[in-house]
Motif scaffolding. Structure first.
Motif, PDB file in Angstrom:
ATOM      1  N   MET A  31      22.891  44.494   0.424  1.00 56.99           N
ATOM      2  CA  MET A  31      22.717  45.521   1.899  1.00 56.99           C
ATOM      3  C   MET A  31      22.750  46.462   2.029  1.00 56.99           C
ATOM      4  SD  MET A  31      19.077  43.924   0.824  1.00 56.99           S
ATOM      5  CE  MET A  31      17.752  43.806   2.794  1.00 56.99           C
ATOM      6  N   PHE A  33      22.581  47.813   6.950  1.00 59.69           N
ATOM      7  CA  PHE A  33      22.375  48.107   8.198  1.00 59.69           C
ATOM      8  C   PHE A  33      22.956  49.043   8.902  1.00 59.69           C
ATOM      9  CE2 PHE A  33      19.600  44.375   6.521  1.00 59.69           C
ATOM     10  CZ  PHE A  33      20.146  43.662   6.050  1.00 59.69           C
ATOM     11  N   TYR A  35      23.149  49.843  12.503  1.00 63.31           N
ATOM     12  CA  TYR A  35      22.908  49.041  14.064  1.00 63.31           C
ATOM     13  C   TYR A  35      23.335  50.130  14.924  1.00 63.31           C
ATOM     14  CZ  TYR A  35      22.181  44.224  12.690  1.00 63.31           C
ATOM     15  OH  TYR A  35      21.989  43.040  11.616  1.00 63.31           O
ATOM     16  N   LEU A  45      18.820  47.196  15.804  1.00 63.33           N
ATOM     17  CA  LEU A  45      18.786  47.166  14.409  1.00 63.33           C
ATOM     18  C   LEU A  45      18.235  48.367  13.984  1.00 63.33           C
ATOM     19  CD1 LEU A  45      19.049  46.633  10.993  1.00 63.33           C
ATOM     20  CD2 LEU A  45      17.783  45.165  11.523  1.00 63.33           C
TER      21      LEU A  45
END
Lengths: 114, 112
Positions: A31, A33, A35, A45
């Motif tokens: 994964m 991500f 932010y 997020l």
């Protein structure tokens, strides 16, 4: 753990322009991500970067403003589009290794919009 | 969604003393609780984490405790040193959810 790099480390941009931030990790991760950390604030997020498909955005964040790409397992980009001074923040990439839920963060990109 | 509250917002301790930061969470399904340390100009660094199947975890001078019934967890730093000065964030999420909900952060200052 994972070694994560981000480019650029910081930038000063004019309002109305766009900036693309790159995130590179040294191992294949499950994964990735993105932010945002506004000045003196906590982390929020923006979205989950999905390999080969559209990112999954959190409430309050839209693809037109924050387009994200993830062409492979080790690389992702976040673009901050049509910037305004309110977009001045630290933008952080994080990753979770395959088989774990532990997240590691990159060093961040410090963006100032004038 | 998950809501994480963190206290205190600032903490000043004398070198050698202990520091304690407390967090509460709202979602009873949350079962993974990491702690991050962020130094000035750097990204958050994972320092310790705990899962809901244990009540306490220790790593040298750092320990974390979890009370699932009360839905709160705490970070304990013993024998503080100047290099412990930083902003500390707690977070919570469900296993395999990956969406970390962060507390507001605690600025720790260790006085020499």
């Amino acid at each position: 753990s994972a070694v994560i790099s981000q480019k650029p480390s910081r930038d000063i941009c004019q309002r109305g322009t766009s900036l693309t931030i790159q995130c590179q990790v040294d191992s294949q991760v499950t994964m990735m991500f993105w932010y945002r950390q506004q000045p003196g604030q906590s982390l929020t997020l923006i979205a989950t970067a999905n390999q080969g498909s559209e990112a999954t955005y959190e409430s309050g964040f839209v693809i037109d403003k924050f387009p994200i790409s993830r062409p492979n397992l080790t690389f992702s980009t976040l673009t901050v589009s049509n910037m305004s001074p309110e977009d001045s923040s630290i933008y952080l990439c994080s990753v979770a290794l395959a088989g774990t839920d532990t997240q590691y963060f990159g060093p961040g990109t410090r963006l100032t919009v004038l | 969604g998950e809501n994480v509250e963190q206290h205190p917002s600032t903490l000043s301790v004398q070198e050698g003393d202990s520091a304690v930061i407390k967090c509460t969470y709202s979602d009873s399904a949350s079962n993974y609780f990491p702690w991050y340390k962020q130094e000035l100009g750097k990204g958050p660094q994972l320092i310790i984490d705990i899962r809901s199947n244990v009540g306490e975890k220790k790593d040298q001078r750092i320990a974390v405790t979890l009370n699932k019934t009360a839905k709160h967890f705490s970070l304990h730093i013993t024998e503080t040193q100047p290099e412990d000065s930083a902003v500390y964030f707690c977070a919570a999420t469900r296993y395999n959810d990956y969406k970390l909900s962060f507390g507001a952060g605690t600025t720790v200052t260790v006085r020499a």
